[in-house]
Design a protein around this motif. Structure first.
Motif, PDB file in Angstrom:
ATOM      1  N   UNK A 134      34.675  30.640  27.496  1.00 42.70           N
ATOM      2  CA  UNK A 134      35.275  31.335  27.160  1.00 42.70           C
ATOM      3  C   UNK A 134      36.365  32.574  26.639  1.00 42.70           C
ATOM      4  N   UNK A 135      37.370  32.693  25.870  1.00 41.00           N
ATOM      5  CA  UNK A 135      38.491  33.614  26.187  1.00 41.00           C
ATOM      6  C   UNK A 135      37.241  34.658  27.008  1.00 41.00           C
ATOM      7  N   UNK A 136      38.102  35.715  28.099  1.00 38.84           N
ATOM      8  CA  UNK A 136      37.624  37.192  28.241  1.00 38.84           C
ATOM      9  C   UNK A 136      38.599  37.912  28.415  1.00 38.84           C
ATOM     10  N   UNK A 137      38.081  39.678  27.911  1.00 40.25           N
ATOM     11  CA  UNK A 137      38.736  40.482  27.601  1.00 40.25           C
ATOM     12  C   UNK A 137      38.139  41.132  27.644  1.00 40.25           C
ATOM     13  N   UNK A 138      38.537  42.820  26.884  1.00 39.01           N
ATOM     14  CA  UNK A 138      37.790  43.713  27.497  1.00 39.01           C
ATOM     15  C   UNK A 138      36.458  44.031  26.360  1.00 39.01           C
ATOM     16  N   UNK A 139      35.535  44.677  27.498  1.00 35.54           N
ATOM     17  CA  UNK A 139      34.195  44.909  26.437  1.00 35.54           C
ATOM     18  C   UNK A 139      32.814  43.896  27.456  1.00 35.54           C
ATOM     19  N   UNK A 140      33.835  42.709  27.547  1.00 42.36           N
ATOM     20  CA  UNK A 140      32.820  41.541  27.892  1.00 42.36           C
ATOM     21  C   UNK A 140      32.327  41.431  29.107  1.00 42.36           C
ATOM     22  N   UNK A 141      31.140  41.152  29.464  1.00 39.45           N
ATOM     23  CA  UNK A 141      30.230  41.143  30.402  1.00 39.45           C
ATOM     24  C   UNK A 141      29.974  39.418  31.321  1.00 39.45           C
ATOM     25  N   UNK A 142      29.415  39.789  32.235  1.00 37.73           N
ATOM     26  CA  UNK A 142      28.971  38.398  32.624  1.00 37.73           C
ATOM     27  C   UNK A 142      29.356  37.629  33.348  1.00 37.73           C
ATOM     28  N   UNK A 143      28.888  36.440  34.391  1.00 39.65           N
ATOM     29  CA  UNK A 143      29.451  35.833  35.715  1.00 39.65           C
ATOM     30  C   UNK A 143      30.527  34.888  35.497  1.00 39.65           C
ATOM     31  N   UNK A 144      31.298  34.943  34.494  1.00 43.72           N
ATOM     32  CA  UNK A 144      32.385  34.293  34.525  1.00 43.72           C
ATOM     33  C   UNK A 144      33.863  35.503  34.817  1.00 43.72           C
ATOM     34  N   UNK A 145      32.880  36.789  34.489  1.00 42.04           N
ATOM     35  CA  UNK A 145      34.151  37.975  34.210  1.00 42.04           C
ATOM     36  C   UNK A 145      33.697  38.140  35.713  1.00 42.04           C
ATOM     37  N   UNK A 146      32.707  38.410  36.084  1.00 48.41           N
ATOM     38  CA  UNK A 146      32.910  39.004  37.664  1.00 48.41           C
ATOM     39  C   UNK A 146      33.357  37.826  38.173  1.00 48.41           C
ATOM     40  N   UNK A 147      33.405  36.066  38.740  1.00 51.08           N
ATOM     41  CA  UNK A 147      34.245  35.779  39.542  1.00 51.08           C
ATOM     42  C   UNK A 147      35.994  35.821  39.064  1.00 51.08           C
ATOM     43  N   UNK A 148      35.961  35.586  37.693  1.00 56.33           N
ATOM     44  CA  UNK A 148      37.113  36.400  37.308  1.00 56.33           C
ATOM     45  C   UNK A 148      37.968  37.418  38.288  1.00 56.33           C
ATOM     46  N   UNK A 149      37.280  38.420  38.007  1.00 53.72           N
ATOM     47  CA  UNK A 149      37.667  39.610  39.241  1.00 53.72           C
ATOM     48  C   UNK A 149      37.741  39.580  40.456  1.00 53.72           C
ATOM     49  N   UNK A 150      36.304  38.463  41.131  1.00 51.89           N
ATOM     50  CA  UNK A 150      36.352  38.505  42.408  1.00 51.89           C
ATOM     51  C   UNK A 150      38.317  37.170  42.881  1.00 51.89           C
ATOM     52  N   UNK A 151      38.497  36.670  42.111  1.00 52.71           N
ATOM     53  CA  UNK A 151      39.496  35.299  41.979  1.00 52.71           C
ATOM     54  C   UNK A 151      40.737  36.462  41.826  1.00 52.71           C
ATOM     55  N   UNK A 152      40.647  37.587  41.243  1.00 57.26           N
ATOM     56  CA  UNK A 152      42.195  38.278  41.525  1.00 57.26           C
ATOM     57  C   UNK A 152      42.385  38.899  42.304  1.00 57.26           C
ATOM     58  N   UNK A 153      41.137  39.062  42.596  1.00 59.92           N
ATOM     59  CA  UNK A 153      41.578  40.240  44.455  1.00 59.92           C
ATOM     60  C   UNK A 153      41.776  39.417  45.406  1.00 59.92           C
ATOM     61  N   UNK A 154      41.597  38.295  45.551  1.00 60.56           N
ATOM     62  CA  UNK A 154      41.959  37.244  46.237  1.00 60.56           C
ATOM     63  C   UNK A 154      43.330  37.267  46.549  1.00 60.56           C
ATOM     64  N   UNK A 155      43.772  36.904  45.047  1.00 58.94           N
ATOM     65  CA  UNK A 155      45.389  37.128  45.414  1.00 58.94           C
ATOM     66  C   UNK A 155      46.051  37.925  44.588  1.00 58.94           C
ATOM     67  N   UNK A 156      45.352  39.643  45.264  1.00 58.59           N
ATOM     68  CA  UNK A 156      45.880  40.623  45.808  1.00 58.59           C
ATOM     69  C   UNK A 156      46.294  41.563  44.835  1.00 58.59           C
ATOM     70  N   UNK A 157      45.169  41.237  43.362  1.00 52.68           N
ATOM     71  CA  UNK A 157      45.181  42.013  42.064  1.00 52.68           C
ATOM     72  C   UNK A 157      44.352  42.455  42.079  1.00 52.68           C
ATOM     73  N   UNK A 159      40.709  44.768  40.402  1.00 51.22           N
ATOM     74  CA  UNK A 159      40.643  44.913  39.564  1.00 51.22           C
ATOM     75  C   UNK A 159      40.010  46.195  38.764  1.00 51.22           C
ATOM     76  N   UNK A 160      40.006  46.916  40.686  1.00 47.77           N
ATOM     77  CA  UNK A 160      39.295  47.946  40.980  1.00 47.77           C
ATOM     78  C   UNK A 160      37.365  48.128  41.172  1.00 47.77           C
TER      79      UNK A 160
END
Length: 504
Positions: A134-157, A159-160
């Motif tokens: 699915x598309x991921x955007x503001x307000x969404x929650x789930x394991x897919x959002x969590x792994x996106x946040x982990x990936x962004x962190x590994x790439x140096x961005x 998410x807080x």
């Protein structure tokens, strides 16, 4: 003179006698009687074919030919459309989805790399076990959002925080990541912008209606005129119309009406605010479903690519594999019963170079087929099934059972090659596969497999030639290799050098 002539005559006579004798010998050797001719055509008397018993060391092996391949082939497809981009129409939809830059076969893909572009938008590779769905955007929650946040962190961005909820921090990290890759993160479409404006206008209208209703109610709260009996100047009583009861009734009804109007205006404002808040919660930077592909393990290798620029990226668009090499082979079911996961394997290239591997899977677990149009990259479930299948195969103790076919049927074999050495870069080449099953305990008595017979009582026997006859010797069969088998006689009836019967 006369004496010399006599000697010549004597020599001539002797020569003639010799020639006649030689001719007779030749004629005699070529001419046979009918009895001799019949005897020459008679087959020799049949006798047993024997082979000498040997004492030697045996090494049992399974030998076959395999093909060098890349490991873990998986289908590659997009979970949905890419973003609308800058060419979006008023309806919020971009042009028809078209590949603008196709994947490159053989390329190594790392986390954060751009796999391809569609309508000028990137398709990015990320690591994670949850497939993009699915598309991921503001307000969404789930394991897919969590792994996106982990990936962004590994790439140096960063998410807080890895909260599993797509908030402003995640949106800012996505924006920075896209900018770093040379693209603009997906922003609200014109349709979404128009919808936001409509909702904001609804709130303003509801606020205006509430203020108008409130002001109207405040303006009507002045004292009502009193009517009743009045006395005239001549002392008579003027009986006017007494409307106190009627005005009181009107005042009460007006108040009820104004209260209903005010409550309705307040409810309309609350509903408008709720609709605006709900929409704003999902309004902002998004990651479209087609702009990210999650792989359980990175890096991967793009193996086969089935699209080119201008194609519509629907269905399966290619195949990815790991960068590790394996060898796929097939062995007879009888040989597979001797194999176990973890056995050492010797590999020999066509040029005679050596490499080493390990039996990784047998039977159905070793199949290297790639599912067609699998609806996304789904290697995680396959890996789990493979692990479970391997454990079952090993516990059963038979590869033929794991294959799900009859014991004599060919069985698939997959061999891992941690250090390919001379096989590096030789995907598709054939290699000789040699798997050592076991060694004999030193030098043992060996006979050809054809020499061993099983009698009616189920015991193994060999026939030993003794003089003009044969003798049965009971034996216990041991390790077999290269057409030979270890035998242990029950007693002292067999020794090295004895002639055992292998045929007649």
């Amino acid at each position: 003179m006369k004496r010399l002539s006599t000697r010549k005559q004597l020599g001539a006579v002797i020569g003639a006698v010799v020639l006649v004798g030689a001719g007779g010998w030749v004629a005699g050797s070529q001419v046979h009687s009918p009895a001799d001719a019949a005897a020459a055509r008679t087959a020799p008397k049949a006798g047993p074919v024997t082979v000498a018993v040997q004492r030697q060391s045996l090494t049992a092996t399974v030998v076959t030919t395999g093909s060098v391949e890349f490991d873990s082939p998986e289908p590659l497809s997009l979970a949905g459309a890419v973003g609308t981009g800058t060419a979006a129409t008023a309806g919020g939809e971009g042009a028809e989805q078209r590949v603008t830059k196709a994947p490159v076969s053989g390329a190594k893909v790392k986390e954060g790399d751009v796999l391809m572009t569609v309508n000028g938008r990137p398709v990015l590779a990320l690591q994670g076990t949850v497939p993009m769905y699915r598309a991921m955007g503001p307000g969404m929650s789930g394991d897919d959002v969590k792994q996106l946040q982990k990936a962004l962190g590994r790439l140096g961005f960063g998410p807080g925080g890895v909260t599993g909820t797509f908030g402003q921090g995640t949106a800012a990290a996505v924006t920075s990541w896209y900018t770093h890759k040379g693209y603009q993160a997906q922003q609200p479409s014109p349709d979404e912008q128009q919808q936001l404006g409509t909702l904001q206008q609804s709130v303003s209208s509801a606020q205006e209606a509430l203020l108008t209703t409130t002001a109207a109610g405040a303006g009507s709260n002045h004292p009502a005129p009193k009517t009743g009996t009045s006395r005239s100047t001549d002392g008579s009583t003027d009986s006017g119309t007494d409307s106190s009861t009627e005005s009181g009734t009107d005042s009460s009804t007006d108040k009820k009406v104004r209260a209903i109007q005010l409550a309705s205006a307040k409810k309309a404002l609350d509903m408008a605010n709720d609709a605006l808040s709900t929409f704003q919660a999902s309004y902002g930077t998004k990651v479209p479903a087609g702009e990210a592909v999650f792989f359980p393990k990175l890096p991967v290798r793009l193996d086969k690519v089935t699209v080119k620029p201008g194609d519509v990226p629907s269905g399966q668009i290619g195949t990815v594999t790991s960068s590790e090499l394996v060898v796929q082979a097939v062995v007879p079911g009888s040989d597979a019963e001797l194999l176990r996961k973890g056995m050492a394997v010797d590999l020999t290239t066509n040029g005679g170079e050596k490499a080493h591997g390990t039996v990784a899977a047998l039977g159905a677990d070793a199949a290297a087929t790639v599912p067609q149009d699998g609806g996304g990259h789904g290697a995680t479930a396959g890996t789990a099934e493979e692990d479970a299948g391997s454990e079952t195969s090993e516990g059963d103790g038979g590869a033929a059972d794991a294959s799900g076919s009859s014991p004599g049927a060919p069985v698939q074999l997959r061999i891992s090659v941690p250090e390919p050495g001379p096989m590096a870069g030789q995907a598709g080449a054939s290699v000789k596969v040699t798997i050592k099953i076991g060694d004999s305990d030193g030098k043992v008595l060996t006979v050809p497999l054809a020499a061993v017979r099983t009698s009616a009582d189920g015991k193994a026997r060999v026939q030993v030639l003794r003089g003009t006859g044969v003798r049965d010797v009971r034996v216990t069969v041991g390790l077999s290799a290269s057409g030979l088998v270890e035998v242990k006689p029950d007693g002292a009836g067999l020794e090295q050098g004895d002639a055992v019967v292998v045929g007649r």
